[in-house]
Design a protein around this motif. Structure first.
Motif: not given
Lengths: 144, 292
Positions: A3, A36-38, A72-74
């Protein structure tokens, strides 16, 4: 893919870190962990501790409410105020806790909510410090 | 012909003025850099908040009912938050702000009817509009050269309270927008009711955000902070404008003083020369007379 975490307040950008594995944030509905990928998410935050896991390393931050956006992972934290664990002044936090407690004891209804919020903030600051101490106060030092 | 001592005295006085204006200029220049810096640092937060607000407003439903701060009402009273410097010596900045505000207060340019009240921030604007008997809802002074959110929040909170409790139906923000070091322009920004920025076309179309606890509740948390931020940013920008206006005005004053010193020195030298010449003439004239 790890992330990217940004912590921003109205007055400064506190942090931008790209290799974060997990963020645990004090959501207004309770603590939430972000990996990640949330899925895209916008949530409001309560005053509390924000933990940032990178490999075996954990960093603690205090945020006093605000918002968190995941896209998008931010991960972007829009905080009303935020500090790294090492920036918290134990004596000031303790003094703030006592002040808030006194105000709460003699507060009229109108002031009650504000005193309660102030008490919650100081308690959460102290909690961040406590966790930090238990871990041996390691981690990166923040320069002001 | 002015006598030499008088000219010398004037030169000294202009020199002192130049020293003072030069000192003010240097101080303003360093404060300006810091003020600009702070205005820049607030930008990422503002941009993010705008994008979140854009996301929210596209899902929160009809703006007139989603939240009290979005609700458009018939305008019976407008309040103007006027941000001016506390101190003068900054060229035409204050006069420009006052003229700009005067047009809103007096004229129909505001596009509205009804009463006008004001929340002056900074001594100069308050002093000026007090003379016209305008009702002040609050007034703020001496926020300091580098105000933080903690200092500007009381301003926005008064506006929010007055708006939600129906005392005011529209809030305008007037301040000197910082274009560059030599140009600051008074601007009027409506802050209440909140006009949500248009959501990014691509973002609102493609990503479906999850909102916790719910879009409405996040919106209710976000809107007051958004208003806080608009006021905070305006105050920061006004501070940068003030310092740069002062720097430029004082540089012009120092230049003018130096020009004046050069002119006066010329006059002084001429006068001195003439004096010497006439004294010499007197002496030689006397010698000739004695020779007789």
């Amino acid at each position: 893919m790890p992330l990217t975490l940004e912590i921003i307040t109205g007055e400064r950008r506190l942090l931008r870190q790209e290799d974060v594995d997990e963020v645990v944030a004090p959501g207004s509905l309770g603590e939430l962990g972000i990996l990640p990928n949330h899925a895209p998410l916008i949530t409001s935050l309560a005053a509390g501790e924000l933990r940032v896991k990178t490999g075996n390393d954990v960093e603690e931050y205090f945020v006093s409410g605000g918002f968190l956006e995941v896209h998008s992972d931010e991960v972007t934290v829009l905080a009303d105020a935020a500090e790294h664990g090492s920036e918290i002044d134990a004596e000031r936090a303790e003094a703030a806790r006592q002040r808030a407690q006194e105000r709460l004891d003699q507060a009229s209804d109108a002031d009650r909510a504000r005193a309660q919020a102030a008490l919650a903030r100081s308690l959460q600051r102290l909690r961040v410090l406590e966790h930090r101490r238990r871990r041996g106060g390691g981690g990166r030092e923040m320069s002001r | 012909m002015a006598n030499t001592r008088e000219i010398r005295r004037r030169i000294r006085s202009v020199e002192n003025t130049a020293k003072i204006t030069n000192a003010i200029q240097l101080v303003a220049a360093s404060k300006m850099r810091r003020a600009q810096d702070r205005a820049l640092q607030a930008r990422p937060y503002a941009e993010k908040m705008q994008s979140v607000l854009g996301q929210l407003s596209s899902v929160a439903g009809d703006p007139d009912t989603a939240h009290p701060l979005l609700e458009r009402r018939e305008i019976n009273e407008t309040t103007v938050i006027l941000i001016t410097p506390d101190r003068g010596l900054c060229g035409g900045l204050i006069a420009n702000l006052e003229r700009h505000t005067g047009e809103i207060v007096l004229g129909p340019e505001a596009g509205g009817t009804g009463d006008i009240s004001m929340i002056p921030v900074g001594r100069k604007g308050g002093d000026y509009f007090q003379r016209f008997g305008i009702n002040f809802r609050a007034s703020f002074q001496e926020l300091g050269d580098y105000p933080g959110l903690a200092e500007t929040q009381p301003i926005s909170r008064i506006a929010i309270d007055d708006y939600t409790e129906g005392r005011v139906d529209r809030v305008l923000l007037v301040y000197a927008s910082f274009i560059n070091t030599v140009s600051q322009v008074p601007v009027t920004v409506p802050i209440l009711p909140v006009e949500p920025p248009a959501g990014d076309e691509d973002a609102s179309g493609e990503t479906q955000y999850i909102f916790e606890p719910s879009p409405q509740e996040v919106l209710a948390d976000l809107l007051p902070r958004y208003v806080d931020l608009l006021v905070y940013q305006a105050v920061l920008e006004a501070a940068a404008s003030e310092q740069s206006a002062r720097m430029v005005a004082m540089r012009n004053a120092t230049d003018a003083a130096n020009d004046m010193i050069a002119d006066l020195t010329l006059v002084y030298n001429k006068a001195r020369q003439e004096q010497i010449t006439s004294e010499l003439l007197d002496i030689t004239g006397g010698v000739e007379a004695l020779k007789g």
